[in-house]
Write a protein that holds these residues in place. Structure first.
Motif, PDB file in Angstrom:
ATOM      1  N   UNK A 116       3.774  24.800  26.660  1.00 58.27           N
ATOM      2  CA  UNK A 116       4.771  24.244  27.547  1.00 58.27           C
ATOM      3  C   UNK A 116       5.315  22.960  26.917  1.00 58.27           C
ATOM      4  N   UNK A 117       6.478  22.548  27.295  1.00 58.66           N
ATOM      5  CA  UNK A 117       7.022  21.309  26.738  1.00 58.66           C
ATOM      6  C   UNK A 117       6.072  20.134  26.955  1.00 58.66           C
ATOM      7  N   UNK A 118       5.996  19.300  25.947  1.00 60.64           N
ATOM      8  CA  UNK A 118       5.112  18.143  26.022  1.00 60.64           C
ATOM      9  C   UNK A 118       5.545  17.084  25.030  1.00 60.64           C
ATOM     10  N   UNK A 119       4.749  16.058  24.925  1.00 61.88           N
ATOM     11  CA  UNK A 119       5.068  14.933  24.051  1.00 61.88           C
ATOM     12  C   UNK A 119       4.138  14.849  22.847  1.00 61.88           C
ATOM     13  N   UNK A 120       3.915  13.615  22.381  1.00 62.76           N
ATOM     14  CA  UNK A 120       3.098  13.396  21.192  1.00 62.76           C
ATOM     15  C   UNK A 120       1.673  13.928  21.356  1.00 62.76           C
ATOM     16  N   UNK A 121       1.094  13.739  22.529  1.00 61.93           N
ATOM     17  CA  UNK A 121      -0.271  14.215  22.767  1.00 61.93           C
ATOM     18  C   UNK A 121      -0.375  15.721  22.646  1.00 61.93           C
ATOM     19  N   UNK A 122       0.618  16.415  23.153  1.00 58.78           N
ATOM     20  CA  UNK A 122       0.630  17.876  23.069  1.00 58.78           C
ATOM     21  C   UNK A 122       0.731  18.316  21.615  1.00 58.78           C
ATOM     22  N   UNK A 123       1.613  17.673  20.845  1.00 60.19           N
ATOM     23  CA  UNK A 123       1.748  18.014  19.428  1.00 60.19           C
ATOM     24  C   UNK A 123       0.459  17.699  18.674  1.00 60.19           C
ATOM     25  N   UNK A 124      -0.156  16.573  18.990  1.00 58.81           N
ATOM     26  CA  UNK A 124      -1.396  16.194  18.339  1.00 58.81           C
ATOM     27  C   UNK A 124      -2.465  17.258  18.582  1.00 58.81           C
ATOM     28  N   UNK A 125      -2.625  17.669  19.832  1.00 58.64           N
ATOM     29  CA  UNK A 125      -3.625  18.677  20.160  1.00 58.64           C
ATOM     30  C   UNK A 125      -3.290  20.022  19.523  1.00 58.64           C
ATOM     31  N   UNK A 126      -2.014  20.362  19.489  1.00 57.16           N
ATOM     32  CA  UNK A 126      -1.566  21.617  18.886  1.00 57.16           C
ATOM     33  C   UNK A 126      -1.959  21.682  17.413  1.00 57.16           C
TER      34      UNK A 126
END
Length: 105
Positions: free
Chosen positions: A1-11
């Protein structure tokens, strides 16, 4: 789902841990193809530039289709240990059994 820096980091952290064998392989789904289009293109570029292997692309699914998500997850169900249910261990502190290694008084 759309997210920010934290989402990209975890991805990317999750992909790296799977790629390096630190965690078991499991399906990763990215919902929101339009929102993540540039990430998808960048991942494709990394594959073309051989900084990741084509097998790494098998870890990912970029989609907006729930049925495609289910199929992707099912593909791993039979082979990934993460999906194997294990019988729970009895905990001595819950079931009132003697603590392992303890001497009866």
């Amino acid at each position: 789902m759309p997210g920010g820096f934290g989402t990209l980091d975890e991805f990317f952290e999750t992909l790296t841990l799977i790629q390096t064998g630190k965690v078991e392989k499991f399906p990763i789904v990215i919902m929101g193809k339009e929102f993540h289009q540039h990430i998808y293109e960048h991942v494709q570029l990394m594959m073309e530039q051989k900084t990741i292997s084509p097998e790494d692309m098998d870890l990912l699914l970029f989609t907006d289709d729930v049925e495609e998500v289910v199929a992707h997850i099912r593909k791993y169900k039979e082979t990934a240990p993460i999906f194997k249910l294990k019988s729970p261990k009895k905990a001595w502190w819950i079931f009132g059994e003697e603590k392992p290694g303890a001497k009866a008084i």
